[in-house]
Design a protein around this motif. Structure first.
Motif, PDB file in Angstrom:
ATOM      1  N   TYR A  40       0.645  -1.320  -0.177  1.00 58.24           N
ATOM      2  CA  TYR A  40      -0.113   0.186   0.112  1.00 58.24           C
ATOM      3  C   TYR A  40       0.640   1.201   0.265  1.00 58.24           C
ATOM      4  O   TYR A  40       2.174   1.088   0.553  1.00 58.24           O
ATOM      5  CB  TYR A  40      -1.382   0.077   1.049  1.00 58.24           C
ATOM      6  N   GLN A  41       0.471   2.269  -0.788  1.00 58.26           N
ATOM      7  CA  GLN A  41       0.997   3.428  -1.203  1.00 58.26           C
ATOM      8  C   GLN A  41       1.341   4.635   0.870  1.00 58.26           C
ATOM      9  O   GLN A  41       2.483   4.915   1.082  1.00 58.26           O
ATOM     10  CB  GLN A  41       0.274   4.182  -1.537  1.00 58.26           C
ATOM     11  N   ARG A  42       0.430   4.034   1.438  1.00 57.26           N
ATOM     12  CA  ARG A  42       0.521   5.287   2.738  1.00 57.26           C
ATOM     13  C   ARG A  42      -1.348   4.945   3.351  1.00 57.26           C
ATOM     14  O   ARG A  42      -1.322   3.769   2.938  1.00 57.26           O
ATOM     15  CB  ARG A  42       0.395   6.681   2.502  1.00 57.26           C
ATOM     16  N   VAL A  43      -1.311   5.005   4.954  1.00 52.90           N
ATOM     17  CA  VAL A  43      -1.628   4.786   6.025  1.00 52.90           C
ATOM     18  C   VAL A  43      -1.329   6.313   6.516  1.00 52.90           C
ATOM     19  O   VAL A  43      -0.801   7.202   7.104  1.00 52.90           O
ATOM     20  CB  VAL A  43      -1.514   4.179   6.842  1.00 52.90           C
ATOM     21  N   TRP A  44      -2.401   7.091   6.334  1.00 59.47           N
ATOM     22  CA  TRP A  44      -3.305   8.277   7.095  1.00 59.47           C
ATOM     23  C   TRP A  44      -3.998   7.632   8.446  1.00 59.47           C
ATOM     24  O   TRP A  44      -5.235   6.750   9.254  1.00 59.47           O
ATOM     25  CB  TRP A  44      -3.834   9.204   6.489  1.00 59.47           C
ATOM     26  N   ALA A  64       4.009   8.657  14.415  1.00 64.72           N
ATOM     27  CA  ALA A  64       5.066   8.474  14.837  1.00 64.72           C
ATOM     28  C   ALA A  64       5.713   7.072  15.652  1.00 64.72           C
ATOM     29  O   ALA A  64       6.352   5.949  15.316  1.00 64.72           O
ATOM     30  CB  ALA A  64       5.691   9.144  16.369  1.00 64.72           C
ATOM     31  N   SER A  65       4.020   6.477  16.162  1.00 65.70           N
ATOM     32  CA  SER A  65       4.551   5.258  16.933  1.00 65.70           C
ATOM     33  C   SER A  65       4.686   3.704  14.838  1.00 65.70           C
ATOM     34  O   SER A  65       5.510   2.846  15.183  1.00 65.70           O
ATOM     35  CB  SER A  65       3.128   4.492  17.625  1.00 65.70           C
ATOM     36  N   ALA A  66       3.602   4.136  13.738  1.00 59.25           N
ATOM     37  CA  ALA A  66       3.620   3.577  13.330  1.00 59.25           C
ATOM     38  C   ALA A  66       4.422   3.921  12.664  1.00 59.25           C
ATOM     39  O   ALA A  66       5.059   2.491  11.410  1.00 59.25           O
ATOM     40  CB  ALA A  66       2.097   3.425  11.934  1.00 59.25           C
ATOM     41  N   ALA A  67       5.059   4.524  11.862  1.00 62.32           N
ATOM     42  CA  ALA A  67       6.198   5.017  11.270  1.00 62.32           C
ATOM     43  C   ALA A  67       7.811   4.332  11.717  1.00 62.32           C
ATOM     44  O   ALA A  67       8.523   4.231  10.925  1.00 62.32           O
ATOM     45  CB  ALA A  67       6.724   6.277  11.171  1.00 62.32           C
ATOM     46  N   ALA A  68       7.609   4.037  13.221  1.00 62.99           N
ATOM     47  CA  ALA A  68       8.878   3.676  13.305  1.00 62.99           C
ATOM     48  C   ALA A  68       8.806   2.078  13.355  1.00 62.99           C
ATOM     49  O   ALA A  68      10.202   1.160  13.505  1.00 62.99           O
ATOM     50  CB  ALA A  68       9.109   3.752  14.548  1.00 62.99           C
ATOM     51  N   ARG A  69       8.126   1.552  13.283  1.00 66.67           N
ATOM     52  CA  ARG A  69       8.244   0.010  12.693  1.00 66.67           C
ATOM     53  C   ARG A  69       7.467  -0.337  11.896  1.00 66.67           C
ATOM     54  O   ARG A  69       6.834  -1.710  11.751  1.00 66.67           O
ATOM     55  CB  ARG A  69       6.674   0.076  14.174  1.00 66.67           C
ATOM     56  N   THR A  70       7.575   0.779  10.556  1.00 67.81           N
ATOM     57  CA  THR A  70       7.611   0.214   9.622  1.00 67.81           C
ATOM     58  C   THR A  70       8.336   0.478   8.570  1.00 67.81           C
ATOM     59  O   THR A  70       9.242   1.450   8.921  1.00 67.81           O
ATOM     60  CB  THR A  70       6.374   0.547   8.671  1.00 67.81           C
ATOM     61  N   ASN A  71       8.656   0.181   7.075  1.00 67.50           N
ATOM     62  CA  ASN A  71      10.122   0.026   6.275  1.00 67.50           C
ATOM     63  C   ASN A  71       9.814   1.523   4.972  1.00 67.50           C
ATOM     64  O   ASN A  71      10.515   2.366   4.244  1.00 67.50           O
ATOM     65  CB  ASN A  71      10.420  -0.531   5.871  1.00 67.50           C
ATOM     66  N   ALA A  72       8.591   1.576   4.403  1.00 69.04           N
ATOM     67  CA  ALA A  72       8.458   1.814   2.900  1.00 69.04           C
ATOM     68  C   ALA A  72       7.415   2.850   2.907  1.00 69.04           C
ATOM     69  O   ALA A  72       7.264   4.332   2.400  1.00 69.04           O
ATOM     70  CB  ALA A  72       9.136   0.988   2.220  1.00 69.04           C
ATOM     71  N   ILE A  73       6.124   2.690   3.643  1.00 67.13           N
ATOM     72  CA  ILE A  73       5.213   3.011   3.391  1.00 67.13           C
ATOM     73  C   ILE A  73       4.925   4.435   3.634  1.00 67.13           C
ATOM     74  O   ILE A  73       5.381   4.362   5.018  1.00 67.13           O
ATOM     75  CB  ILE A  73       3.792   2.530   4.309  1.00 67.13           C
TER      76      ILE A  73
END
Length: 252
Positions: A40-44, A64-73
């Motif tokens: 998927y391209q993004r999650v908002w 901040a929580s999700a970005a720290a635990r994902t790689n590319a999205i």
């Protein structure tokens, strides 16, 4: 030739019956990780207040929580309800996120309060009628282009050396679409709750568009509700309550 459509997700951190708020918040991370793995391209994350069944009152924390635990999205807000916030604080927060996760943060902006009148009063919400003024102030802080006589011209915006991530305006009318185009922002049309057709808004957006640092050409998204289930029959059943809430009636 088949043209692929980029898919994205919006997460409200819903609190389902029989689950806790803590579990719902942890589920936001799991969903972001799955979306990242599936391409998927993004999650908002939405901003809502005073709704017991929705835990997404602080999208910047979930980002901040999700970005720290994902790689590319891409991870972003869908959106920051600007009337509830002081523009300088939005700039500081999303510059910080952009510095922590370069190239992966989106800043979606909405003009609604996202709650009932009493809750908005408690939030000291400015009200949607001041949206244009607030948006202009936010951009002026980021671009450091207040006039020399303006009292904010000497405000030092931190962190410095980092600009806001790509800005998207969220809306369901030609006015919001034209505003998005005029500042060179992306535009997301809220077809998931609006009965208005999307095409006129998209036309207004393209007609008003001026290239910007983040968007050399118009970039629009259509936001729709989707019901997923193991079978078509179950999906139709699950969609019933949503259709009722939107005033959609189907015969036959």
């Amino acid at each position: 030739m088949t043209q692929l459509i980029a898919l994205s997700l919006q997460d409200l951190a819903p609190i389902s019956d029989g689950t806790s708020t803590a579990a719902a918040l942890q589920e936001t991370v799991a969903l972001a990780q799955l979306a990242d793995q599936l391409g998927y391209q993004r999650v908002w994350y939405a901003e809502h207040h005073g709704m017991p069944s929705i835990a997404s009152s602080s999208p910047e924390v979930l980002i901040a929580s999700a970005a720290a635990r994902t790689n590319a999205i891409h991870i972003g807000s869908g959106g920051v309800m600007l009337p509830n916030h002081v523009p300088l604080r939005v700039v500081e927060t999303y510059r910080t996120l952009a510095g922590l996760y370069p190239g992966r943060i989106d800043l979606g902006i909405g003009r609604a309060g996202g709650s009932d009148g009493r809750t908005l009063q408690a939030l000291r919400s400015f009200g949607g009628e001041h949206f244009s003024e607030q948006l202009g102030e936010m951009l002026a802080f980021d671009n450091e282009d207040f006039g020399i006589e303006h009292p904010f011209s000497r405000v030092q915006v931190t962190p410095s050396g980092v600009q806001l991530p790509p800005i998207w305006l969220l809306g369901s009318s030609g006015a919001s679409a034209s505003a998005a185009g005029s500042i060179g922002a992306g535009y997301a049309f809220a077809a998931h709750f609006s009965h208005a057709p999307a095409a006129p808004a998209f036309d207004a957006y393209r007609a008003a568009f001026r290239a910007s640092t983040h968007f050399a050409k118009p970039h629009a998204m259509l936001c729709v509700s989707v019901v997923c289930a193991p079978t078509d029959e179950e999906a139709r059943f699950l969609s019933g309550s949503q259709a009722l809430s939107l005033g959609i009636v189907s015969f036959g």
